[in-house]
Design a protein around this motif. Sequence first.
Motif, PDB file in Angstrom:
ATOM      1  N   VAL A 202      17.574   3.538 -14.757  1.00 60.77           N
ATOM      2  CA  VAL A 202      18.980   3.143 -14.581  1.00 60.77           C
ATOM      3  C   VAL A 202      19.817   4.352 -14.157  1.00 60.77           C
ATOM      4  O   VAL A 202      20.674   4.250 -13.264  1.00 60.77           O
ATOM      5  CB  VAL A 202      19.542   2.519 -15.871  1.00 60.77           C
ATOM      6  CG1 VAL A 202      21.051   2.309 -15.744  1.00 60.77           C
ATOM      7  CG2 VAL A 202      18.860   1.195 -16.165  1.00 60.77           C
TER       8      VAL A 202
ATOM      9  N   PHE B 112      19.059   5.116 -10.623  1.00 65.14           N
ATOM     10  CA  PHE B 112      19.653   4.073  -9.784  1.00 65.14           C
ATOM     11  C   PHE B 112      21.150   4.337  -9.586  1.00 65.14           C
ATOM     12  O   PHE B 112      21.671   4.249  -8.463  1.00 65.14           O
ATOM     13  CB  PHE B 112      19.413   2.715 -10.438  1.00 65.14           C
ATOM     14  CG  PHE B 112      19.961   1.552  -9.661  1.00 65.14           C
ATOM     15  CD1 PHE B 112      19.286   1.053  -8.550  1.00 65.14           C
ATOM     16  CD2 PHE B 112      21.155   0.937 -10.040  1.00 65.14           C
ATOM     17  CE1 PHE B 112      19.790  -0.029  -7.849  1.00 65.14           C
ATOM     18  CE2 PHE B 112      21.655  -0.141  -9.333  1.00 65.14           C
ATOM     19  CZ  PHE B 112      20.971  -0.632  -8.230  1.00 65.14           C
ATOM     20  N   CYS B 113      21.845   4.673 -10.695  1.00 69.99           N
ATOM     21  CA  CYS B 113      23.284   4.949 -10.627  1.00 69.99           C
ATOM     22  C   CYS B 113      23.566   6.208  -9.788  1.00 69.99           C
ATOM     23  O   CYS B 113      24.536   6.248  -9.008  1.00 69.99           O
ATOM     24  CB  CYS B 113      23.854   5.112 -12.033  1.00 69.99           C
ATOM     25  SG  CYS B 113      23.842   3.582 -13.008  1.00 69.99           S
TER      26      CYS B 113
ATOM     27  N   ARG C 214      24.766  -0.898 -16.939  1.00 71.99           N
ATOM     28  CA  ARG C 214      23.733  -1.040 -17.969  1.00 71.99           C
ATOM     29  C   ARG C 214      23.910  -2.342 -18.753  1.00 71.99           C
ATOM     30  O   ARG C 214      22.944  -3.056 -19.034  1.00 71.99           O
ATOM     31  CB  ARG C 214      23.792   0.145 -18.940  1.00 71.99           C
ATOM     32  CG  ARG C 214      23.263   1.453 -18.378  1.00 71.99           C
ATOM     33  CD  ARG C 214      23.199   2.509 -19.490  1.00 71.99           C
ATOM     34  NE  ARG C 214      22.745   3.794 -18.988  1.00 71.99           N
ATOM     35  CZ  ARG C 214      23.519   4.719 -18.464  1.00 71.99           C
ATOM     36  NH1 ARG C 214      24.846   4.495 -18.363  1.00 71.99           N
ATOM     37  NH2 ARG C 214      23.023   5.853 -18.026  1.00 71.99           N
TER      38      ARG C 214
ATOM     39  N   LEU D 219      23.076  -5.420 -16.643  1.00 67.46           N
ATOM     40  CA  LEU D 219      21.613  -5.573 -16.543  1.00 67.46           C
ATOM     41  C   LEU D 219      21.016  -6.165 -17.823  1.00 67.46           C
ATOM     42  O   LEU D 219      19.962  -6.803 -17.793  1.00 67.46           O
ATOM     43  CB  LEU D 219      20.963  -4.222 -16.236  1.00 67.46           C
ATOM     44  CG  LEU D 219      21.200  -3.659 -14.827  1.00 67.46           C
ATOM     45  CD1 LEU D 219      20.647  -2.243 -14.705  1.00 67.46           C
ATOM     46  CD2 LEU D 219      20.577  -4.566 -13.761  1.00 67.46           C
TER      47      LEU D 219
ATOM     48  N   PHE E 156      18.140  -3.928  -8.220  1.00 66.83           N
ATOM     49  CA  PHE E 156      17.615  -2.963  -9.197  1.00 66.83           C
ATOM     50  C   PHE E 156      16.086  -3.029  -9.241  1.00 66.83           C
ATOM     51  O   PHE E 156      15.403  -1.989  -9.312  1.00 66.83           O
ATOM     52  CB  PHE E 156      18.210  -3.216 -10.570  1.00 66.83           C
ATOM     53  CG  PHE E 156      17.722  -2.288 -11.636  1.00 66.83           C
ATOM     54  CD1 PHE E 156      18.087  -0.940 -11.612  1.00 66.83           C
ATOM     55  CD2 PHE E 156      16.878  -2.727 -12.662  1.00 66.83           C
ATOM     56  CE1 PHE E 156      17.626  -0.062 -12.573  1.00 66.83           C
ATOM     57  CE2 PHE E 156      16.424  -1.859 -13.628  1.00 66.83           C
ATOM     58  CZ  PHE E 156      16.794  -0.524 -13.583  1.00 66.83           C
TER      59      PHE E 156
ATOM     60  N   TYR F 225      14.563  -1.350  -6.309  1.00 65.98           N
ATOM     61  CA  TYR F 225      14.641   0.090  -6.441  1.00 65.98           C
ATOM     62  C   TYR F 225      13.506   0.620  -7.358  1.00 65.98           C
ATOM     63  O   TYR F 225      12.904   1.659  -7.072  1.00 65.98           O
ATOM     64  CB  TYR F 225      16.011   0.499  -7.016  1.00 65.98           C
ATOM     65  CG  TYR F 225      16.120   1.968  -7.268  1.00 65.98           C
ATOM     66  CD1 TYR F 225      16.453   2.851  -6.250  1.00 65.98           C
ATOM     67  CD2 TYR F 225      15.895   2.483  -8.563  1.00 65.98           C
ATOM     68  CE1 TYR F 225      16.532   4.222  -6.475  1.00 65.98           C
ATOM     69  CE2 TYR F 225      15.980   3.843  -8.797  1.00 65.98           C
ATOM     70  CZ  TYR F 225      16.304   4.714  -7.749  1.00 65.98           C
ATOM     71  OH  TYR F 225      16.381   6.065  -8.003  1.00 65.98           O
ATOM     72  N   LYS F 226      13.237  -0.106  -8.437  1.00 63.61           N
ATOM     73  CA  LYS F 226      12.185   0.311  -9.369  1.00 63.61           C
ATOM     74  C   LYS F 226      10.818   0.318  -8.703  1.00 63.61           C
ATOM     75  O   LYS F 226       9.944   1.124  -9.062  1.00 63.61           O
ATOM     76  CB  LYS F 226      12.157  -0.623 -10.583  1.00 63.61           C
ATOM     77  CG  LYS F 226      13.313  -0.435 -11.550  1.00 63.61           C
ATOM     78  CD  LYS F 226      13.292  -1.458 -12.670  1.00 63.61           C
ATOM     79  CE  LYS F 226      12.046  -1.364 -13.499  1.00 63.61           C
ATOM     80  NZ  LYS F 226      12.079  -2.316 -14.645  1.00 63.61           N
TER      81      LYS F 226
END
Length: 332
Positions: A263, A266-267, A281, A284, A326, A329-330
């Motif tokens: 996270v 990602f931010c 957060r 999510l 998200f 991205y992971k």
Amino acid sequence: MQEIFVYIYNIAFIILYLWVINVSSYAYKATNNSIFYYVELLYVVLIIDSTFAFSFDLLRTANSGLNVYGRTYYFARILFFLIGGDLYVKIVAKMLMQKQKLLFYIPIIVVAVLDIGHVLFFYGDIHTVVWQRSIQDAGILMLCLLYACKLHKNQQLANQEYYSRAVLITGIFMFLSCIEGIIYFSLSSLNNLSFNKLLSYMKIIGFNEDLFSLVMSFLVIWFAKHEELRADKMHLEVLVQHKMNQYQAMIHEKEVANEEDQVVAFCDYYKMTKRESEILRLVLKGKKNQEIADELYISVGTVKSHIYSIFKKLAIDRRSQLMHVFMEYKEK
């Protein structure tokens, strides 16, 4: 010859009793079952009583003209019986999962009163030893019958099958011991010289009583070891489960930490502000606007404003798309 037999015979029983004490001690530590504690104490009393009795038997057999069975001897045996009887009652109460009741002490008290009366008024009777043994066995038999009556009212007890068998065996042997006493008195009244040798051994040894001690001692040893192994197995299972819980908690912590790192990354990648990162957060995690506002102590309008800014940076317009971005991205 008889004194050698008496010595070896009693020493063998004392060794067996010490074995029972040792096994019961380990079982009590493993299971915390107070029955084993009282069994341990009972066998200590049996050792003291046996040592006391056979010491006097040896004195008598070593010098047949010596009268060692005085009132002190008989009163000491009565005292040992009272202490052992109290432990018997405690064991029975524990088997029934009840407190000790006066009802269970009645057979012990009655036997003690009869024994004291016999010693006081029939002192010098050569059959007093057999009388004491027989009447005491009758008291234990009554205790077994009381257990059976109480068990009939409550049949949902732990280890009921084991305890019931032990009480049944005790009752049978105590009944046979009483019969043995009757046979002894019947034979002694005949004044037949052919029975003298048998009667001399019957006076020293309670055959059924000692056979009961032998059988019950081995049963106690078996049961104590069985319960100790069962307790060790349960302890091992609890320990394994505890370790598994620790491992799962550690895995969960690592997953949470890894999720948090993702996270943060990602931010950073999308250049979120600190407040936007906090709100992201919570979004999510599935939190609603009001819940986010309550947790961060801000207004719902402020939450909506930050969410709009987040959506703009991610080029999306719905929350479902946020999770999709998200996850993509992971997987990079």
